[in-house]
Design a protein around this motif. Structure first.
Motif, PDB file in Angstrom:
ATOM      1  N   VAL A 187       0.848  -1.187   0.000  1.00  0.00           N
ATOM      2  CA  VAL A 187       0.000   0.000   0.000  1.00  0.00           C
ATOM      3  C   VAL A 187       0.881   1.233   0.000  1.00  0.00           C
ATOM      4  O   VAL A 187       1.682   1.432   0.928  1.00  0.00           O
ATOM      5  N   GLU A 188       0.725   2.058  -1.022  1.00  0.00           N
ATOM      6  CA  GLU A 188       1.490   3.294  -1.109  1.00  0.00           C
ATOM      7  C   GLU A 188       0.726   4.441  -0.460  1.00  0.00           C
ATOM      8  O   GLU A 188      -0.506   4.442  -0.412  1.00  0.00           O
ATOM      9  N   SER A 189       1.466   5.419  -0.005  1.00  0.00           N
ATOM     10  CA  SER A 189       0.866   6.638   0.529  1.00  0.00           C
ATOM     11  C   SER A 189       1.868   7.777   0.401  1.00  0.00           C
ATOM     12  O   SER A 189       3.053   7.546   0.140  1.00  0.00           O
ATOM     13  N   GLY A 190       1.379   8.975   0.583  1.00  0.00           N
ATOM     14  CA  GLY A 190       2.261  10.138   0.587  1.00  0.00           C
ATOM     15  C   GLY A 190       2.182  11.009  -0.643  1.00  0.00           C
ATOM     16  O   GLY A 190       2.769  12.089  -0.679  1.00  0.00           O
ATOM     17  N   GLY A 191       1.462  10.542  -1.657  1.00  0.00           N
ATOM     18  CA  GLY A 191       1.330  11.358  -2.849  1.00  0.00           C
ATOM     19  C   GLY A 191       0.545  12.627  -2.558  1.00  0.00           C
ATOM     20  O   GLY A 191      -0.352  12.643  -1.712  1.00  0.00           O
ATOM     21  N   ALA A 192       0.920  13.700  -3.258  1.00  0.00           N
ATOM     22  CA  ALA A 192       0.272  14.981  -2.986  1.00  0.00           C
ATOM     23  C   ALA A 192       0.567  15.969  -4.108  1.00  0.00           C
ATOM     24  O   ALA A 192       1.341  15.674  -5.023  1.00  0.00           O
ATOM     25  N   LEU A 193      -0.051  17.112  -3.988  1.00  0.00           N
ATOM     26  CA  LEU A 193       0.271  18.235  -4.868  1.00  0.00           C
ATOM     27  C   LEU A 193       1.458  18.967  -4.256  1.00  0.00           C
ATOM     28  O   LEU A 193       1.445  19.291  -3.061  1.00  0.00           O
ATOM     29  N   ALA A 194       2.483  19.197  -5.052  1.00  0.00           N
ATOM     30  CA  ALA A 194       3.684  19.859  -4.553  1.00  0.00           C
ATOM     31  C   ALA A 194       4.114  20.948  -5.521  1.00  0.00           C
ATOM     32  O   ALA A 194       3.769  20.912  -6.706  1.00  0.00           O
ATOM     33  N   GLN A 195       4.872  21.883  -5.012  1.00  0.00           N
ATOM     34  CA  GLN A 195       5.394  22.947  -5.846  1.00  0.00           C
ATOM     35  C   GLN A 195       6.756  22.568  -6.415  1.00  0.00           C
ATOM     36  O   GLN A 195       7.492  21.784  -5.797  1.00  0.00           O
ATOM     37  N   PRO A 196       7.084  23.099  -7.558  1.00  0.00           N
ATOM     38  CA  PRO A 196       8.441  22.859  -8.088  1.00  0.00           C
ATOM     39  C   PRO A 196       9.496  23.254  -7.062  1.00  0.00           C
ATOM     40  O   PRO A 196       9.375  24.284  -6.397  1.00  0.00           O
ATOM     41  N   GLY A 197      10.495  22.416  -6.947  1.00  0.00           N
ATOM     42  CA  GLY A 197      11.541  22.644  -5.965  1.00  0.00           C
ATOM     43  C   GLY A 197      11.249  22.044  -4.608  1.00  0.00           C
ATOM     44  O   GLY A 197      12.132  22.004  -3.747  1.00  0.00           O
TER      45      GLY A 197
END
Length: 128
Positions: free
Chosen positions: A5-15
């Protein structure tokens, strides 16, 4: 059978940075755990793998420089730290398991058909 089970994906900003986790339902002693990603309209590509047997690590061309794979002590969890995120890192990220047998972690990692157990994936979107 082992489940992932994967987790931790999200919307992130460049850098920015993200840490993905892959939680396994059982011991990883006989497995190589790999991280892969698939961007929209593109083929799935390998990032990095770690041996549950001896901790050996391999990074593909995609995974070197900005990605770090690790296994959390005492846990059946493999993490992927991603830094200096770029829009081209936007993808669904998957962890998968392959039985290592007598192969090196590199040999297993470079052959996706070896991986017979897959998680459902976690989405990463990098955008300003």
């Amino acid at each position: 059978q082992l489940q992932l089970v994967e987790s931790g994906g999200a919307l992130a900003q460049p850098g920015g940075s993200l840490r993905l986790s892959c939680d396994a339902s059982g011991p990883l002693l006989y497995y190589v755990i790999g991280w892969f990603r698939q961007a929209p309209g593109k083929e799935r590509e390998g990032i990095s793998c770690i041996s549950g047997r001896d901790g050996s690590i391999y990074y593909t061309t995609t995974g070197k420089d900005r990605f770090t794979i690790s296994r959390e002590n005492g846990k059946n969890t493999v993490s992927l730290e991603m830094t200096d995120l770029k829009p081209e890192d936007t993808a669904d990220y998957f962890c998968a398991a392959a039985i290592q047998f007598g192969s090196t972690v590199q040999a297993v990692c470079e052959s996706q058909p070896h991986f017979h157990i897959w998680g459902q994936g976690t989405g990463v979107s990098v955008s300003s």
